[in-house]
Scaffold this motif. Structure first.
Motif, PDB file in Angstrom:
ATOM      1  N   LEU A 166      70.420 -48.017  98.431  1.00  0.00           N
ATOM      2  CA  LEU A 166      70.251 -49.459  98.267  1.00  0.00           C
ATOM      3  C   LEU A 166      70.447 -50.176  99.600  1.00  0.00           C
ATOM      4  N   PHE A 167      71.363 -49.676 100.413  1.00  0.00           N
ATOM      5  CA  PHE A 167      71.600 -50.270 101.730  1.00  0.00           C
ATOM      6  C   PHE A 167      70.347 -50.134 102.591  1.00  0.00           C
ATOM      7  N   SER A 168      69.731 -48.952 102.564  1.00  0.00           N
ATOM      8  CA  SER A 168      68.559 -48.756 103.412  1.00  0.00           C
ATOM      9  C   SER A 168      67.409 -49.650 102.959  1.00  0.00           C
ATOM     10  N   ILE A 169      67.383 -49.989 101.667  1.00  0.00           N
ATOM     11  CA  ILE A 169      66.317 -50.857 101.164  1.00  0.00           C
ATOM     12  C   ILE A 169      66.622 -52.328 101.435  1.00  0.00           C
ATOM     13  N   ASN A 170      67.867 -52.734 101.177  1.00  0.00           N
ATOM     14  CA  ASN A 170      68.175 -54.167 101.165  1.00  0.00           C
ATOM     15  C   ASN A 170      68.874 -54.696 102.408  1.00  0.00           C
ATOM     16  N   CYS A 171      69.492 -53.845 103.183  1.00  0.00           N
ATOM     17  CA  CYS A 171      70.325 -54.341 104.273  1.00  0.00           C
ATOM     18  C   CYS A 171      69.889 -53.835 105.646  1.00  0.00           C
TER      19      CYS A 171
ATOM     20  N   GLN B  49      67.195 -53.438 107.271  1.00  0.00           N
ATOM     21  CA  GLN B  49      66.224 -54.145 108.110  1.00  0.00           C
ATOM     22  C   GLN B  49      66.934 -55.101 109.064  1.00  0.00           C
ATOM     23  N   CYS B  50      68.094 -55.597 108.680  1.00  0.00           N
ATOM     24  CA  CYS B  50      68.868 -56.461 109.576  1.00  0.00           C
ATOM     25  C   CYS B  50      70.040 -55.704 110.186  1.00  0.00           C
ATOM     26  N   HIS B  51      70.846 -55.079 109.328  1.00  0.00           N
ATOM     27  CA  HIS B  51      72.088 -54.473 109.819  1.00  0.00           C
ATOM     28  C   HIS B  51      71.859 -53.105 110.450  1.00  0.00           C
TER      29      HIS B  51
ATOM     30  N   GLN C 147      85.475 -59.240  99.207  1.00  0.00           N
ATOM     31  CA  GLN C 147      84.810 -60.159 100.145  1.00  0.00           C
ATOM     32  C   GLN C 147      83.413 -59.647 100.496  1.00  0.00           C
ATOM     33  N   ILE C 148      83.276 -58.327 100.656  1.00  0.00           N
ATOM     34  CA  ILE C 148      81.944 -57.776 100.938  1.00  0.00           C
ATOM     35  C   ILE C 148      81.033 -57.986  99.722  1.00  0.00           C
ATOM     36  N   PHE C 149      81.601 -57.773  98.540  1.00  0.00           N
ATOM     37  CA  PHE C 149      80.846 -58.006  97.303  1.00  0.00           C
ATOM     38  C   PHE C 149      80.334 -59.448  97.244  1.00  0.00           C
TER      39      PHE C 149
ATOM     40  N   GLY D 290      75.656 -64.313 100.084  1.00  0.00           N
ATOM     41  CA  GLY D 290      75.162 -64.391 101.450  1.00  0.00           C
ATOM     42  C   GLY D 290      76.156 -65.123 102.331  1.00  0.00           C
ATOM     43  N   VAL D 291      75.809 -65.266 103.591  1.00  0.00           N
ATOM     44  CA  VAL D 291      76.654 -66.017 104.518  1.00  0.00           C
ATOM     45  C   VAL D 291      75.854 -67.229 104.988  1.00  0.00           C
ATOM     46  N   PHE D 292      76.374 -68.375 104.726  1.00  0.00           N
ATOM     47  CA  PHE D 292      75.678 -69.582 105.159  1.00  0.00           C
ATOM     48  C   PHE D 292      76.492 -70.272 106.232  1.00  0.00           C
ATOM     49  N   ASN D 293      75.793 -70.819 107.149  1.00  0.00           N
ATOM     50  CA  ASN D 293      76.461 -71.525 108.213  1.00  0.00           C
ATOM     51  C   ASN D 293      75.597 -72.711 108.576  1.00  0.00           C
ATOM     52  N   ALA D 294      75.866 -73.831 107.913  1.00  0.00           N
ATOM     53  CA  ALA D 294      74.962 -74.978 108.003  1.00  0.00           C
ATOM     54  C   ALA D 294      74.749 -75.453 109.439  1.00  0.00           C
TER      55      ALA D 294
ATOM     56  N   TYR E 198      79.407 -47.858  99.919  1.00  0.00           N
ATOM     57  CA  TYR E 198      78.716 -47.242 101.051  1.00  0.00           C
ATOM     58  C   TYR E 198      79.123 -47.897 102.371  1.00  0.00           C
ATOM     59  N   VAL E 199      79.170 -49.258 102.362  1.00  0.00           N
ATOM     60  CA  VAL E 199      79.544 -49.976 103.591  1.00  0.00           C
ATOM     61  C   VAL E 199      80.920 -49.493 104.084  1.00  0.00           C
ATOM     62  N   ARG E 200      81.815 -49.199 103.151  1.00  0.00           N
ATOM     63  CA  ARG E 200      83.137 -48.682 103.508  1.00  0.00           C
ATOM     64  C   ARG E 200      83.046 -47.388 104.321  1.00  0.00           C
TER      65      ARG E 200
HETATM   66  C1  HEC Z   1      67.976 -61.109 106.727  1.00  0.00           C
HETATM   67  C2  HEC Z   1      68.880 -60.230 107.410  1.00  0.00           C
HETATM   68  C3  HEC Z   1      70.060 -59.670 106.639  1.00  0.00           C
HETATM   69  C4  HEC Z   1      70.051 -58.874 105.520  1.00  0.00           C
HETATM   70  C5  HEC Z   1      68.848 -58.368 104.737  1.00  0.00           C
HETATM   71  C6  HEC Z   1      71.427 -58.579 105.233  1.00  0.00           C
HETATM   72  N1  HEC Z   1      72.240 -59.198 106.132  1.00  0.00           N
HETATM   73 FE1  HEC Z   1      74.276 -59.104 106.165  1.00  0.00          FE
HETATM   74  N2  HEC Z   1      74.317 -60.394 107.734  1.00  0.00           N
HETATM   75  C7  HEC Z   1      73.203 -60.901 108.371  1.00  0.00           C
HETATM   76  C8  HEC Z   1      73.640 -61.826 109.399  1.00  0.00           C
HETATM   77  C9  HEC Z   1      72.716 -62.609 110.321  1.00  0.00           C
HETATM   78  C10 HEC Z   1      75.057 -61.852 109.358  1.00  0.00           C
HETATM   79  C11 HEC Z   1      75.994 -62.698 110.210  1.00  0.00           C
HETATM   80  C12 HEC Z   1      76.188 -64.018 109.509  1.00  0.00           C
HETATM   81  C13 HEC Z   1      77.174 -64.879 110.208  1.00  0.00           C
HETATM   82  O1  HEC Z   1      78.018 -64.353 110.940  1.00  0.00           O
HETATM   83  O2  HEC Z   1      77.113 -66.096 110.001  1.00  0.00           O
HETATM   84  C14 HEC Z   1      75.452 -60.924 108.306  1.00  0.00           C
HETATM   85  C15 HEC Z   1      76.758 -60.675 107.963  1.00  0.00           C
HETATM   86  C16 HEC Z   1      77.155 -59.723 107.035  1.00  0.00           C
HETATM   87  C17 HEC Z   1      78.527 -59.371 106.746  1.00  0.00           C
HETATM   88  C18 HEC Z   1      79.770 -59.969 107.403  1.00  0.00           C
HETATM   89  C19 HEC Z   1      80.195 -61.154 106.601  1.00  0.00           C
HETATM   90  C20 HEC Z   1      81.438 -61.800 107.169  1.00  0.00           C
HETATM   91  O3  HEC Z   1      82.009 -62.622 106.446  1.00  0.00           O
HETATM   92  O4  HEC Z   1      81.809 -61.494 108.313  1.00  0.00           O
HETATM   93  C21 HEC Z   1      78.501 -58.395 105.796  1.00  0.00           C
HETATM   94  C22 HEC Z   1      79.691 -57.678 105.162  1.00  0.00           C
HETATM   95  C23 HEC Z   1      77.101 -58.157 105.482  1.00  0.00           C
HETATM   96  N3  HEC Z   1      76.315 -58.997 106.255  1.00  0.00           N
HETATM   97  C24 HEC Z   1      76.659 -57.235 104.560  1.00  0.00           C
HETATM   98  C25 HEC Z   1      75.336 -57.100 104.168  1.00  0.00           C
HETATM   99  C26 HEC Z   1      74.903 -56.181 103.131  1.00  0.00           C
HETATM  100  C27 HEC Z   1      75.808 -55.203 102.415  1.00  0.00           C
HETATM  101  C28 HEC Z   1      73.554 -56.353 103.021  1.00  0.00           C
HETATM  102  C29 HEC Z   1      72.629 -55.685 102.021  1.00  0.00           C
HETATM  103  C30 HEC Z   1      73.012 -55.725 100.634  1.00  0.00           C
HETATM  104  C31 HEC Z   1      73.144 -57.357 103.983  1.00  0.00           C
HETATM  105  N4  HEC Z   1      74.247 -57.792 104.650  1.00  0.00           N
HETATM  106  C32 HEC Z   1      71.833 -57.787 104.164  1.00  0.00           C
HETATM  107  C33 HEC Z   1      71.898 -60.606 108.091  1.00  0.00           C
HETATM  108  C34 HEC Z   1      71.445 -59.868 107.006  1.00  0.00           C
END
Ligand code: HEC
Length: 183
Positions: A87-92, A94-96, A130-132, A138-142, A174-176
């Motif tokens: 799931l990580f390779s599919i959803n995460c 591409q960025c991470h 927190q990871i969940f 998601g992480v938003f930063n306006a 997995y992230v662990r």
């Molecule tokens: C579109 C690109 C993208 C995808 C897809 C993505 N992330 Fe992220 N992720 C980011 C970015 C950019 C940040 C940094 C955000 C910030 O620091 O404001 C981040 C931050 C994080 C963090 C740190 C949060 C924190 O509070 O420090 C975790 C954990 C994380 N991502 C896990 C995941 C997981 C697990 C997935 C898949 C299920 C995923 N991300 C999918 C772009 C992505």
């Protein structure tokens, strides 16, 4: 000859009726009938989804209670971790990045914020809950967002619609394993 004229008359009349009907059928003249689907209090495409009604419980059971940090209910066994890896390779990834260091193909195009290094101390220092919640919301930063008014700002996206609750915990497990300081 008389018969021919009569037939012509009938033909002309039929054509007239068809033409009049076609004018409305093909919206040349548009009558804005009230369509009940249209006037109901619903949400259009791309509109924000409805708020969850109070006291409701999702089909999968309560994933978390707002304001309370969820605890990981899924044991990090081989099944969970390998599912999480997929799931990580599919959803995460591409960025991470596939290795979690933030080296994904999309990372170069993320101008405002680079994906977090999930192998690093900062990310591994987060609790499972927190990871969940990061995966969920998601992480938003306006202030850093290109679209401050839009909830999704292109940083870590909310993936609660892509991943079920169980799948999210698998990804957490997995992230662990990505942490270098893994016991
Ligand atoms: C579109 C690109 C993208 C995808 C897809 C993505 N992330 Fe992220 N992720 C980011 C970015 C950019 C940040 C940094 C955000 C910030 O620091 O404001 C981040 C931050 C994080 C963090 C740190 C949060 C924190 O509070 O420090 C975790 C954990 C994380 N991502 C896990 C995941 C997981 C697990 C997935 C898949 C299920 C995923 N991300 C999918 C772009 C992505």
């Amino acid at each position: 000859m008389r018969l021919f004229k009569q037939l012509l008359g009938v033909f002309a009349a039929v054509m007239l009726i068809i033409t009049v009907l076609a004018v409305f059928a093909f919206d040349v003249v548009k009558i804005d009938w009230i369509v009940f689907m249209e006037i109901q209090d619903s949400f259009g495409t791309q509109e924000k989804p409805l708020a969850v009604p109070a006291q409701s419980v999702p089909v999968e059971g309560a994933a978390y209670i707002p304001g309370v940090e969820p605890t990981n209910p899924v044991t990090a066994d081989e099944v969970s971790v390998s599912r999480g890896a997929q799931l990580f390779s599919i959803n995460c990834s591409q960025c991470h990045g596939i290795d979690g260091t933030g080296s994904g193909t999309i990372a170069a195009f993320l101008v405002k914020k680079k994906p977090a290094d999930l192998t690093g101390e900062a990310a591994q220092g987060l609790s499972d809950g927190q990871i969940f919640m990061t995966i969920t919301d998601g992480v938003f930063n306006a202030e850093n967002s290109l679209f401050p008014d839009v909830e999704f700002s292109g940083q870590c996206p909310p993936l609660n619609e892509n991943l079920s609750v169980r799948e999210r915990w698998d990804v957490v497990n997995y992230v662990r394993t990505l942490g270098t300081a893994q016991p």
